[in-house]
Design a protein around this motif. Structure first.
Motif, PDB file in Angstrom:
ATOM      1  N   PRO A 143       0.804  -1.227   0.000  1.00 38.27           N
ATOM      2  CA  PRO A 143       0.000   0.000   0.000  1.00 38.27           C
ATOM      3  C   PRO A 143       0.836   1.276   0.000  1.00 38.27           C
ATOM      4  CG  PRO A 143       0.264  -0.779   2.237  1.00 38.27           C
ATOM      5  CD  PRO A 143       1.086  -1.700   1.356  1.00 38.27           C
ATOM      6  N   TYR A 144       2.148   1.169  -0.271  1.00 33.13           N
ATOM      7  CA  TYR A 144       3.036   2.311  -0.078  1.00 33.13           C
ATOM      8  C   TYR A 144       3.352   3.079  -1.360  1.00 33.13           C
ATOM      9  CZ  TYR A 144       3.582   0.232   4.504  1.00 33.13           C
ATOM     10  OH  TYR A 144       3.329  -0.282   5.755  1.00 33.13           O
ATOM     11  N   GLY A 145       2.894   2.614  -2.514  1.00 28.85           N
ATOM     12  CA  GLY A 145       3.161   3.317  -3.760  1.00 28.85           C
ATOM     13  C   GLY A 145       2.514   4.689  -3.791  1.00 28.85           C
ATOM     14  N   SER A 146       3.082   5.587  -4.582  1.00 24.46           N
ATOM     15  CA  SER A 146       2.612   6.981  -4.597  1.00 24.46           C
ATOM     16  C   SER A 146       1.155   7.108  -5.016  1.00 24.46           C
ATOM     17  CB  SER A 146       3.504   7.807  -5.540  1.00 24.46           C
ATOM     18  OG  SER A 146       3.483   7.260  -6.861  1.00 24.46           O
ATOM     19  N   GLN A 147       0.720   6.299  -5.975  1.00 18.94           N
ATOM     20  CA  GLN A 147      -0.676   6.388  -6.417  1.00 18.94           C
ATOM     21  C   GLN A 147      -1.629   5.925  -5.317  1.00 18.94           C
ATOM     22  OE1 GLN A 147      -2.178   7.680  -9.207  1.00 18.94           O
ATOM     23  NE2 GLN A 147      -0.135   8.515  -9.572  1.00 18.94           N
ATOM     24  N   TRP A 148      -1.244   4.898  -4.572  1.00 20.17           N
ATOM     25  CA  TRP A 148      -2.117   4.426  -3.489  1.00 20.17           C
ATOM     26  C   TRP A 148      -2.161   5.438  -2.347  1.00 20.17           C
ATOM     27  CZ3 TRP A 148      -5.821   1.235  -4.102  1.00 20.17           C
ATOM     28  CH2 TRP A 148      -5.750   0.279  -5.107  1.00 20.17           C
ATOM     29  N   LYS A 149      -1.033   6.048  -2.029  1.00 21.82           N
ATOM     30  CA  LYS A 149      -1.033   7.087  -0.995  1.00 21.82           C
ATOM     31  C   LYS A 149      -1.993   8.218  -1.368  1.00 21.82           C
ATOM     32  CE  LYS A 149       3.696   6.389   0.730  1.00 21.82           C
ATOM     33  NZ  LYS A 149       5.062   6.970   0.788  1.00 21.82           N
ATOM     34  N   LYS A 150      -1.982   8.565  -2.666  1.00 23.80           N
ATOM     35  CA  LYS A 150      -2.860   9.640  -3.150  1.00 23.80           C
ATOM     36  C   LYS A 150      -4.331   9.244  -3.003  1.00 23.80           C
ATOM     37  CE  LYS A 150      -3.458  12.441  -7.369  1.00 23.80           C
ATOM     38  NZ  LYS A 150      -4.725  11.966  -7.934  1.00 23.80           N
ATOM     39  N   LEU A 151      -4.664   8.004  -3.372  1.00 22.49           N
ATOM     40  CA  LEU A 151      -6.049   7.531  -3.277  1.00 22.49           C
ATOM     41  C   LEU A 151      -6.507   7.465  -1.825  1.00 22.49           C
ATOM     42  CD1 LEU A 151      -5.856   4.745  -5.983  1.00 22.49           C
ATOM     43  CD2 LEU A 151      -7.293   6.775  -6.113  1.00 22.49           C
ATOM     44  N   PHE A 152      -5.611   7.068  -0.910  1.00 20.27           N
ATOM     45  CA  PHE A 152      -5.969   7.037   0.510  1.00 20.27           C
ATOM     46  C   PHE A 152      -6.237   8.457   1.003  1.00 20.27           C
ATOM     47  CE2 PHE A 152      -2.927   3.170   0.809  1.00 20.27           C
ATOM     48  CZ  PHE A 152      -3.913   2.331   0.318  1.00 20.27           C
ATOM     49  N   THR A 153      -5.375   9.400   0.607  1.00 17.82           N
ATOM     50  CA  THR A 153      -5.525  10.798   1.038  1.00 17.82           C
ATOM     51  C   THR A 153      -6.843  11.380   0.537  1.00 17.82           C
ATOM     52  OG1 THR A 153      -3.121  11.097   1.010  1.00 17.82           O
ATOM     53  CG2 THR A 153      -4.479  13.095   0.961  1.00 17.82           C
ATOM     54  N   GLU A 154      -7.211  11.014  -0.684  1.00 14.08           N
ATOM     55  CA  GLU A 154      -8.460  11.527  -1.279  1.00 14.08           C
ATOM     56  C   GLU A 154      -9.695  10.818  -0.738  1.00 14.08           C
ATOM     57  OE1 GLU A 154      -7.717  10.889  -5.401  1.00 14.08           O
ATOM     58  OE2 GLU A 154      -6.455  12.679  -5.626  1.00 14.08           O
ATOM     59  N   GLY A 155      -9.486   9.787   0.066  1.00 14.37           N
ATOM     60  CA  GLY A 155     -10.621   9.067   0.640  1.00 14.37           C
ATOM     61  C   GLY A 155     -11.304   8.105  -0.301  1.00 14.37           C
ATOM     62  N   LYS A 156     -10.672   7.778  -1.418  1.00 12.00           N
ATOM     63  CA  LYS A 156     -11.296   6.866  -2.384  1.00 12.00           C
ATOM     64  C   LYS A 156     -11.133   5.405  -1.974  1.00 12.00           C
ATOM     65  CE  LYS A 156     -10.924  10.051  -6.261  1.00 12.00           C
ATOM     66  NZ  LYS A 156     -10.305  10.365  -7.562  1.00 12.00           N
ATOM     67  N   TYR A 157     -10.153   5.148  -1.107  1.00  7.81           N
ATOM     68  CA  TYR A 157      -9.935   3.817  -0.551  1.00  7.81           C
ATOM     69  C   TYR A 157      -9.611   3.970   0.923  1.00  7.81           C
ATOM     70  CZ  TYR A 157      -9.644   1.408  -5.068  1.00  7.81           C
ATOM     71  OH  TYR A 157      -9.937   0.869  -6.292  1.00  7.81           O
ATOM     72  N   LYS A 158      -9.957   2.955   1.708  1.00  4.65           N
ATOM     73  CA  LYS A 158      -9.577   2.940   3.127  1.00  4.65           C
ATOM     74  C   LYS A 158      -8.098   2.594   3.220  1.00  4.65           C
ATOM     75  CE  LYS A 158     -11.962   1.422   7.166  1.00  4.65           C
ATOM     76  NZ  LYS A 158     -12.814   0.380   7.761  1.00  4.65           N
TER      77      LYS A 158
END
Length: 468
Positions: A432-447
């Motif tokens: 879960p540490y890739g830059s795209q996943w961090k962005k999606l977590f920050t945007e609230g699109k994924y838990k």
């Protein structure tokens, strides 16, 4: 096995990474059983004592990908440290060592998470071999002497249907004309069909727009997902048939949604729309159920296709023996890599059943093109009733993605199995540490799994597990 000055001699280590793409956000890949897939893969790199590396992967759809990664790590000692001459000199033995590791096999054997992990490792070994020989994988297979190719297959459990001697004879029979067939694959390619307009989560407007777009590109074969709602399936099939016309081909795919009787009844309702096949009508393990469905639907001109989640060559053997499938759909990762897939192609040849690989996913299109091109040149010599699935998404993450021209896969020219991904993509989409996943977590699109408490906590002193 040719030896060159650059040829590595042993495998000194491997890495495996959990790579996931958020395809569920656009409903890409959605079907009756999997409404929210995040296309993913366990991505393996084999390191040698030279700069030559082997790249392999196994496809999943999100949660659970970490299990395949863990299984790869558990199986790694079977091949790390070994000499390549030993691995490729007895590739069937290497395959059996992975699938029959004395303790690991208990959590298989030859099925599920463990077999997906075997596929990732075996696919990487074939990629490495092809790179060492400076050939694309299909060419490595085509150029092998029949005896050598057959020596890579483990015939345990299938010799009652196909022996080594039969397999060698089949391949030798097809030697004449190989050069001409190879030239055709290089110049024209292998025919494909598209599932790109058929995902179950797509709106009617999106389906109609995509169908018209694909037709303008020359596509003549279309597959759509069915199985959630009969009236909606009839509506969607009617729309698709009206748009593509009577002279183009429609296939439907239920992704294991139905029981046997339900599958027969449902498909009788869809028969007026003239589907060529119903794919995965019921449980992938129900051989006799598939046979019952196939017998009932043949008078309607509807074939049965399956194999996307068929766990090993033994189930395929039974499907073929029972006349349960009209189209055999191998998957480059569900089976235990190329070795086992070769066995299924040869069994299908004996039973006169065309192979039409499942693709899409992460890297599946890249891999199956090699397998089907080999089949045409060395095994079947025919594209009659044979076609390969094609889906356009995620190809930008591969260094040498498949090339499609006039709705045909063109034979790859670059050495290997075509699954090497760009390091930038690996860094961006490692979970879960890739830059795209961090962005999606920050945007609230994924838990964010890094901060979310697990639903269960372990009380070590009590030795029990309590729900929060």
């Amino acid at each position: 096995m040719a030896h060159h000055t650059y040829y590595p001699t042993r495998i000194r280590g491997l890495s495996v990474r959990d790579i996931r793409f958020p395809t569920s956000l656009q409903s890409d890949g959605s079907d009756a059983i999997h409404p929210d897939p995040d296309y993913s893969c366990a991505y393996v790199i084999l390191y040698t004592d030279t700069d030559v590396k082997g790249h392999g992967l196994s496809f999943t759809i999100g949660r659970g990908n970490e299990l395949v990664v863990a299984a790869v790590k558990s199986l790694a000692p079977v091949i790390v440290g070994r000499q390549l001459s030993d691995i490729y000199g007895d590739f069937a033995g290497t395959w059996r060592a992975l699938t029959s590791e004395s303790q690991m096999r208990w959590v298989g054997p030859e099925k599920g998470v463990l077999h997906l992990a075997v596929a990732a490792l075996i696919n990487a070994l074939w990629d490495l071999w092809a790179r060492c020989e400076r050939k694309p994988l299909w060419k490595l297979l085509v150029d092998m002497e029949p005896e050598k190719l057959v020596s890579t297959i483990d015939f345990r459990y299938i010799e009652d249907v196909l022996t080594r001697e039969e397999a060698i004879h089949m391949l030798k029979e097809m030697q004449p004309g190989k050069e001409r067939r190879e030239e055709r694959m290089i110049n024209r390619g292998y025919p494909a069909y598209t599932t790109g307009a058929g995902w179950l989560g797509y709106s009617q407007e999106k389906i109609e727009g995509l169908l018209k777009e694909y037709m303008a590109q020359g596509w003549r074969h279309f597959k759509i997902k069915v199985g959630q709602d009969l009236e909606d399936d009839k509506r969607r099939c009617k729309i698709v048939r009206e748009i593509i016309g009577e002279d183009r081909t429609l296939m439907v795919d239920a992704n294991q949604k139905w029981g046997v009787d339900q599958a027969i009844a449902w498909m009788k309702e869809l028969a007026p729309y003239k589907p060529l096949w119903i794919e995965e009508p019921t449980s992938p393990d129900d051989v006799l159920g598939h046979a019952t469905i196939a017998k009932a639907l043949r008078p309607l001109g509807i074939g049965v296709a399956t194999g996307e989640m068929c766990q090993n060559r033994v189930i395929f053997k039974q499907l073929l023996q029972a006349k349960a499938i009209d189209y055999c759909q191998i998957d480059a990762c569900r089976l235990g890599g190329v070795n086992e897939i070769l066995a299924v192609y040869l069994m299908a040849k004996k039973f006169h059943v065309p192979v039409c690989p499942h693709a899409g996913g992460v890297g599946l299109c890249e891999m199956v093109q090699h397998l089907q091109i080999w089949d045409y040149i060395s095994v079947s010599a025919s594209t009659k009733d044979r076609i390969v699935e094609y889906v356009a998404h995620l190809q930008e993450h591969f260094k040498h993605p498949r090339k499609v021209n006039h709705c045909h896969y063109l034979a790859p020219k670059v050495a290997g199995y075509s699954v090497e991904m760009w390091e930038e993509s690996l860094l961006a989409y490692e979970f879960p540490y890739g830059s795209q996943w961090k962005k999606l977590f920050t945007e609230g699109k994924y838990k964010d799994p890094r901060t979310s408490p697990p639903p269960y906590v372990e009380h070590r002193l009590k030795g029990s597990i309590t729900q929060r």
